[in-house]
Design an enzyme around this catalytic site. Structure first.
Site, PDB file in Angstrom:
ATOM      1  N   ASP A   1       0.779  -1.236   0.014  1.00  0.00           N
ATOM      2  CA  ASP A   1      -0.003   0.036  -0.045  1.00  0.00           C
ATOM      3  C   ASP A   1       1.018   1.379   0.042  1.00  0.00           C
ATOM      4  OD1 ASP A   1      -2.505   1.379   0.378  1.00  0.00           O
ATOM      5  OD2 ASP A   1      -3.239  -0.328   1.322  1.00  0.00           O
TER       6      ASP A   1
ATOM      7  N   ASP B   1      -3.301   4.441  -2.417  1.00  0.00           N
ATOM      8  CA  ASP B   1      -4.251   4.947  -1.452  1.00  0.00           C
ATOM      9  C   ASP B   1      -4.911   6.348  -2.136  1.00  0.00           C
ATOM     10  OD1 ASP B   1      -5.693   4.594   1.213  1.00  0.00           O
ATOM     11  OD2 ASP B   1      -5.099   6.640   1.378  1.00  0.00           O
TER      12      ASP B   1
ATOM     13  N   GLU C   1      -6.830   3.409  -5.788  1.00  0.00           N
ATOM     14  CA  GLU C   1      -8.073   3.357  -5.108  1.00  0.00           C
ATOM     15  C   GLU C   1      -8.849   4.557  -5.921  1.00  0.00           C
ATOM     16  OE1 GLU C   1     -10.326   3.945  -0.962  1.00  0.00           O
ATOM     17  OE2 GLU C   1      -8.493   4.957  -1.316  1.00  0.00           O
TER      18      GLU C   1
ATOM     19  N   HIS D   1     -11.302  -3.617   3.304  1.00  0.00           N
ATOM     20  CA  HIS D   1     -11.090  -3.242   4.873  1.00  0.00           C
ATOM     21  C   HIS D   1     -11.849  -1.936   5.005  1.00  0.00           C
ATOM     22  CE1 HIS D   1      -8.400  -0.551   2.676  1.00  0.00           C
ATOM     23  NE2 HIS D   1      -8.305   0.181   3.603  1.00  0.00           N
ATOM     24  N   ASP D   2     -12.815  -1.269   3.964  1.00  0.00           N
ATOM     25  CA  ASP D   2     -13.412  -0.254   4.444  1.00  0.00           C
ATOM     26  C   ASP D   2     -14.969  -0.404   4.365  1.00  0.00           C
ATOM     27  OD1 ASP D   2     -11.190   1.476   4.503  1.00  0.00           O
ATOM     28  OD2 ASP D   2     -11.119   1.697   2.636  1.00  0.00           O
TER      29      ASP D   2
HETATM   30  C1  GLC Z   1      -8.468   4.865   1.909  1.00  0.00           C
HETATM   31  C2  GLC Z   1      -8.333   3.541   2.676  1.00  0.00           C
HETATM   32  C3  GLC Z   1      -8.862   3.964   4.026  1.00  0.00           C
HETATM   33  C4  GLC Z   1      -8.129   5.176   5.012  1.00  0.00           C
HETATM   34  C5  GLC Z   1      -8.347   6.199   3.747  1.00  0.00           C
HETATM   35  C6  GLC Z   1      -7.372   7.236   4.380  1.00  0.00           C
HETATM   36  O1  GLC Z   1      -9.793   5.136   1.445  1.00  0.00           O
HETATM   37  O2  GLC Z   1      -8.779   2.420   1.978  1.00  0.00           O
HETATM   38  O3  GLC Z   1      -8.715   2.825   4.925  1.00  0.00           O
HETATM   39  O4  GLC Z   1      -8.895   5.396   5.752  1.00  0.00           O
HETATM   40  O5  GLC Z   1      -7.928   5.932   2.751  1.00  0.00           O
HETATM   41  O6  GLC Z   1      -5.852   7.035   3.996  1.00  0.00           O
END
Ligand code: GLC
Length: 545
Positions: free
Chosen positions: A102, A204, A270, A337-338
């Protein structure tokens, strides 16, 4: 159509996401670690995945569980050290498993030395490495942007009299990617991990790197849910000026060029937003290259956001297939994980099995989330155990802890995640005594067995990992049926997303065909394609002659 033999690993392979805190604790402190992942590499190899994506393991105060990075080029002692990371890469590569890490470029931790310097004074050379602005004349924040995790996206720094921007928690100040020094320093962090042998990055919130040059106010969202908590400013806005700015594409092309200086690496981003804007993150075609010049895979979360409905699923897949240019490779995510666990979101175990078959038979790279192969459901987190800042700030029903509970390895206390008597960082789900790897491994009809067989079938079938996709009409509304074809090989996926038996009649495909796999794992052999019966919540993969 690409020849399946010529596909890259990130096209034909299956990615498995590990949330390191929750996978396997090898040190006995209730938190998972890299040594734990190493211990489970044989499990992952036997499962049949091709790449592991590790959520952040960097030094971090853990205000957002590692998405607040205090050093981009090290491992948090909680998770191990660089030597453990090197052992993990070597162990994975020895098993033909790629490693994706990541990368959190939009914001660092407020404890990162860069930010400590930046906030130390207005004339510090790193002041401009973050986004600082004066208050409005009335002392309020520079604009109306809200944080994803509640409240304004700005925090006032008393000592220097300015606000800094953070679209997540206030401990995640946003880097200023318009500053060339920031860009150079961050691109170097990519090279650091590339030199250590990582095969790719999951980037991210990559669409947030560049903000509107004038930091204009976001407009209100006319469709906002009227029941949002009062502090959810983010939910009440359209993120017109804070997300997905046209200028971000130039930066992503530069990121891609760093990856392209190394062999066979992959950039995954993402990315949210409407299809026509999202698709631009593949970039433009460059002469002689089989891919675009930005991301190899902008994550596609669309199926995750849909109800469990055959027409909705097909529509989303068809829209993607139609929109993609020849160099854009599809991909699908059903859990991470979100969000809620897919078994919970789609309605239960029966749906989770059909979802697994869909994910692993569509055209494009699937990403699995740890524990989904067991059918893990949302954990029940008592209010006093909620850890996630989203749950703490916006209401416990929004906590992401539910999908981060410990991996369930066996029926011993703490599910084999951490030693008995140690309190795991989140509670182990109550169903661990029956829903665990050990129990499901010996059960020929378990969802884990289904995943293993689907992964093996996919890996052995060029039609499934690399063939074309053709949806079939004239099937019941509750069924999603499609062909995957490569050369002479033809596979049919027939998925019944309903509570009732359905009959699929496909006379044009011939009369008899062979069922290779049913989600119920209780039938194989010849079927009549003029009258293919699918039981409630049954999916089948069928080989056509
Ligand atoms: C992304 C991650 C999430 C995190 C956010 C801030 O959406 O997947 O878990 O809280 O970014 O980094």
């Amino acid at each position: 159509m690409t020849n399946p033999d010529e596909l890259a690993w990130w096209q034909r392979g299956v990615v498995y996401q590990i949330y390191p805190r929750s996978f396997q604790d090898a040190t006995g402190n209730g938190v998972g670690d890299l040594a734990g992942v190493i211990r489970r590499l044989d499990y992952l190899a036997a499962l049949g995945v091709d790449a592991i994506w590790l959520s952040p393991f960097y030094p971090s105060p853990m205000a957002d569980f590692g998405y607040d990075v205090a050093d981009y080029c090290d491992v948090a002692p909680l998770f191990g050290d660089l030597a453990a990371f090197d052992r993990l890469v070597a162990g994975a590569h020895a098993r033909n498993i790629k490693i994706i890490v990541d990368w959190v470029p939009n914001h660092s931790s407020d404890q990162h030395p860069w930010f400590i310097e930046s906030r130390s004074s207005r004339d510090n050379p790193k002041r401009d490495w973050y986004i600082w602005r004066d208050p409005k004349p009335d002392g309020s924040p520079p604009n109306n942007w809200g944080s994803h995790f509640g409240g304004p996206a700005w925090t006032f720094d008393e000592a220097t009299g300015q606000y800094y921007l953070h679209q997540f928690v206030k401990e995640q100040p946003e880097l200023n990617w318009r500053n060339p020094e920031v860009k150079a320093a961050m691109l170097d962090t990519l090279r650091f991990w590339l030199e250590r042998g990582v095969d790719g990055f999951r980037m991210d919130v990559i669409g947030l790197l560049i903000k509107d040059a004038d930091l204009r106010d976001n407009p209100p969202n006319p469709d906002a849910d009227p029941n949002l908590p009062p502090n959810d400013l983010f939910g009440r806005q359209l993120h017109v000026y804070s997300h997905d700015q046209d200028e971000v594409h130039g930066v992503i092309r530069e990121i891609r060029q760093v990856l392209d200086a190394y062999d066979d690496r992959c950039g995954i981003g993402e990315l949210w937003g409407p299809l026509d804007r999202w698709i631009r993150y593949y970039g433009d075609s460059s002469p002689g290259s089989p891919t675009g010049d930005e991301l190899h895979l902008p994550f596609n979360f669309r199926l995750m956001l849909l109800p469990w409905d055959a027409k909705a699923m097909r529509h989303s897949v068809d829209k993607l297939e139609t929109a993609l240019s020849v160099f854009g490779w599809p991909n699908y995510v059903l859990g991470n994980h979100d969000g809620a666990r897919l078994a919970t979101r789609f309605g239960g175990q029966a749906q989770a099995r059909v979802a697994a078959m869909m994910l692993l038979t569509l055209r494009g790279t699937p990403t699995l989330y740890y524990g989904d192969e067991l059918g893990m459901e949302n954990g029940v987190i008592p209010p006093e155990k909620v850890q996630d800042p989203q749950g703490i700030n916006l209401g416990i029903e929004r906590t992401r802890d539910v999908c981060r509970t410990p991996m369930q390895w066996d029926g011993s206390p703490n599910a084999g995640f951490c030693p008995a008597g140690v309190e795991p960082w989140l509670p182990v789900s109550a169903d661990y005594e029956t829903r665990n790897v050990a129990a499901q491994s010996t059960d020929p009809t378990s969802i884990l067995t289904l995943y293993r067989r689907l992964l093996a079938l996919r890996r052995a079938s060029p039609a499934l990992y690399g063939g074309s996709y053709r949806p079939l009409d004239g099937v019941p509304d509750d069924c999603f049926v499609y062909l995957r074809e490569s050369g002479d090989e033809r596979k049919l996926a027939a998925l019944n997303l309903s509570y009732a038996e359905q009959r699929v009649s496909l006379p044009d495909l011939g009369s008899s065909a062979e069922v290779l796999l049913s989600t119920h794992l209780d039938r194989e052999g010849t079927v009549d394609l003029r009258n293919l019966k699918l039981r409630a919540h049954e999916g089948c993969v069928v080989a056509l002659g």
